[in-house]
Design a protein around this motif. Structure first.
Motif, mmCIF file in Angstrom:
data_model
loop_
_atom_site.group_PDB
_atom_site.id
_atom_site.type_symbol
_atom_site.label_atom_id
_atom_site.label_comp_id
_atom_site.label_asym_id
_atom_site.label_seq_id
_atom_site.Cartn_x
_atom_site.Cartn_y
_atom_site.Cartn_z
ATOM 1 N N PRO A 1 0.699 -1.068 -0.473
ATOM 2 C CA PRO A 1 0.054 -0.262 -0.185
ATOM 3 C C PRO A 1 0.620 1.397 0.037
ATOM 4 O O PRO A 1 0.855 2.685 -0.595
ATOM 5 C CB PRO A 1 -1.075 -0.253 1.418
ATOM 6 C CG PRO A 1 -1.515 -1.316 1.973
ATOM 7 C CD PRO A 1 0.407 -2.353 0.638
ATOM 8 N N ASP A 2 1.872 1.615 0.750
ATOM 9 C CA ASP A 2 2.581 2.596 0.326
ATOM 10 C C ASP A 2 3.752 2.637 -0.409
ATOM 11 O O ASP A 2 3.151 3.691 -0.981
ATOM 12 C CB ASP A 2 3.915 2.833 1.915
ATOM 13 C CG ASP A 2 3.184 2.372 3.510
ATOM 14 O OD1 ASP A 2 2.017 2.852 3.202
ATOM 15 O OD2 ASP A 2 3.866 1.629 4.102
ATOM 16 N N GLU A 3 4.083 1.832 -1.027
ATOM 17 C CA GLU A 3 4.789 1.438 -2.330
ATOM 18 C C GLU A 3 3.405 2.382 -3.438
ATOM 19 O O GLU A 3 3.787 3.575 -4.221
ATOM 20 C CB GLU A 3 5.253 0.710 -3.266
ATOM 21 C CG GLU A 3 6.453 0.388 -2.312
ATOM 22 C CD GLU A 3 6.398 -1.787 -2.908
ATOM 23 O OE1 GLU A 3 7.592 -2.189 -2.210
ATOM 24 O OE2 GLU A 3 5.869 -1.832 -3.708
ATOM 25 N N ILE A 4 2.246 1.650 -3.936
ATOM 26 C CA ILE A 4 1.073 2.191 -4.980
ATOM 27 C C ILE A 4 1.437 3.633 -4.305
ATOM 28 O O ILE A 4 1.207 4.550 -5.020
ATOM 29 C CB ILE A 4 -0.102 1.836 -4.389
ATOM 30 C CG1 ILE A 4 -0.051 0.028 -4.448
ATOM 31 C CG2 ILE A 4 -1.172 2.232 -5.309
ATOM 32 C CD1 ILE A 4 -0.593 -0.794 -4.353
ATOM 33 N N CYS A 5 1.003 3.898 -2.841
ATOM 34 C CA CYS A 5 0.819 5.678 -2.445
ATOM 35 C C CYS A 5 1.601 6.852 -3.415
ATOM 36 O O CYS A 5 1.816 7.459 -3.517
ATOM 37 C CB CYS A 5 0.408 5.015 -0.778
ATOM 38 S SG CYS A 5 0.053 7.758 -0.996
#
Ligand code: AMP
Length: 266
Positions: free
Chosen positions: A245-249
């Protein structure tokens, strides 16, 4: 007749009192312009159910301090009210939701109009799960034009279908803080208990296999056409929903910075 008036006209003429109670759910609170910005980002998140829009909306909200408006959260807050506190339109909306179907535009629009403060937030906004039909998109366009504000971009999260189904059927949500886990991909430390707040994890009724099929069909017929709609307005930005999720954000923010040429409003 303007699109928003049409929706209003079709609406079931709920009074403010009828709507009042269900509208008080925790998630209906506006997180409001925590950090007013001179160039706020105003974003719509698109993507099939299960693609991770809710998680990204939460992360973007934390990062940008922009208002997060999720129509799905508002309906879930309403569904916790006792039956007698719900107007007939909301009872019907709850039935649609349980079956995995879209709630009629008129009911959705009533709810969004009540939250117009989110649209005006000086810190910008992240819309999650709205608009979901062309009618809703037209109404939003009109509302924003009347407020003389413009969308920054419409982020379309992309993921292969097989992965979407696997994500949805294993998803577990915290009933208190709404944090999202996955029984295999991102299990909580203690089964059934939220790592973040200790709340109880549950499987959303509409994440059961029979509802997933209906939701995917509703997405294909009603929501997928929004991709073309926003593409034609030059607003669409596609982002692969793969990675943590952090990478996608982080990808989302860097793609938005590249698109707008403006640093993230943080
Ligand atoms: P979500 O959490 O965004 O997946 O929404 C959960 C459910 O709420 C959907 O499957 C629909 O039944 C209903 N819903 C949420 N937002 C909308 C919308 N904009 N239009 C129609 N139905 C909606």
């Amino acid at each position: 007749m303007a699109a928003s008036e049409k929706l209003q006209d079709q609406s079931t003429k709920q009074t403010k009192d009828e709507r009042g109670t269900w509208f008080q759910g925790a998630s209906s609170e506006c997180t409001d312009a925590l950090r007013p910005s001179v160039a706020p980002w105003r974003l719509v998140l698109l993507g099939a159910p299960g693609v991770g829009k809710g998680t990204q909306a939460y992360l973007l909200n934390q990062r940008l301090k922009a208002c997060h408006l999720s129509t799905g959260d508002l309906f879930r807050a309403a569904s916790k009210q006792s039956e007698c506190e719900l107007s007939p339109a909301m009872k019907s909306a709850m039935d649609h939701m349980r079956r995995g179907e879209l709630v009629p535009d008129a009911t959705v629009w009533e709810m969004v109009r009540e939250r117009a403060a989110c649209i005006r937030c000086s810190g910008g906004f992240v819309l999650d799960g709205f608009p979901r039909t062309l009618g809703q998109a037209e109404s939003l366009k009109e509302l924003m034009a009347s407020e003389e504000i413009r969308l920054t971009a419409v982020v379309n999260y992309e993921l292969p279908l097989a992965e979407i189904v696997a994500r949805l059927s294993g998803r577990r949500t915290c009933e208190k803080c709404k944090a999202v886990f996955h029984i295999t991909g991102q299990p909580p430390k203690v089964e059934g208990v939220c790592d973040r707040c200790g709340g109880k994890l549950f499987q959303r009724e509409d994440d059961r296999p029979e509802s997933i099929k209906v939701r995917m069909a509703a997405y294909e017929s009603s929501t997928a056409p929004l991709i073309k709609f926003y593409q034609s307005l030059g607003l669409l930005l596609s982002v692969a929903a793969t990675g943590t999720p952090d990478e996608i954000c982080a990808h989302t923010i860097s793609a938005l910075v590249a698109r707008t040429g403006v640093a993230a409003p943080v």
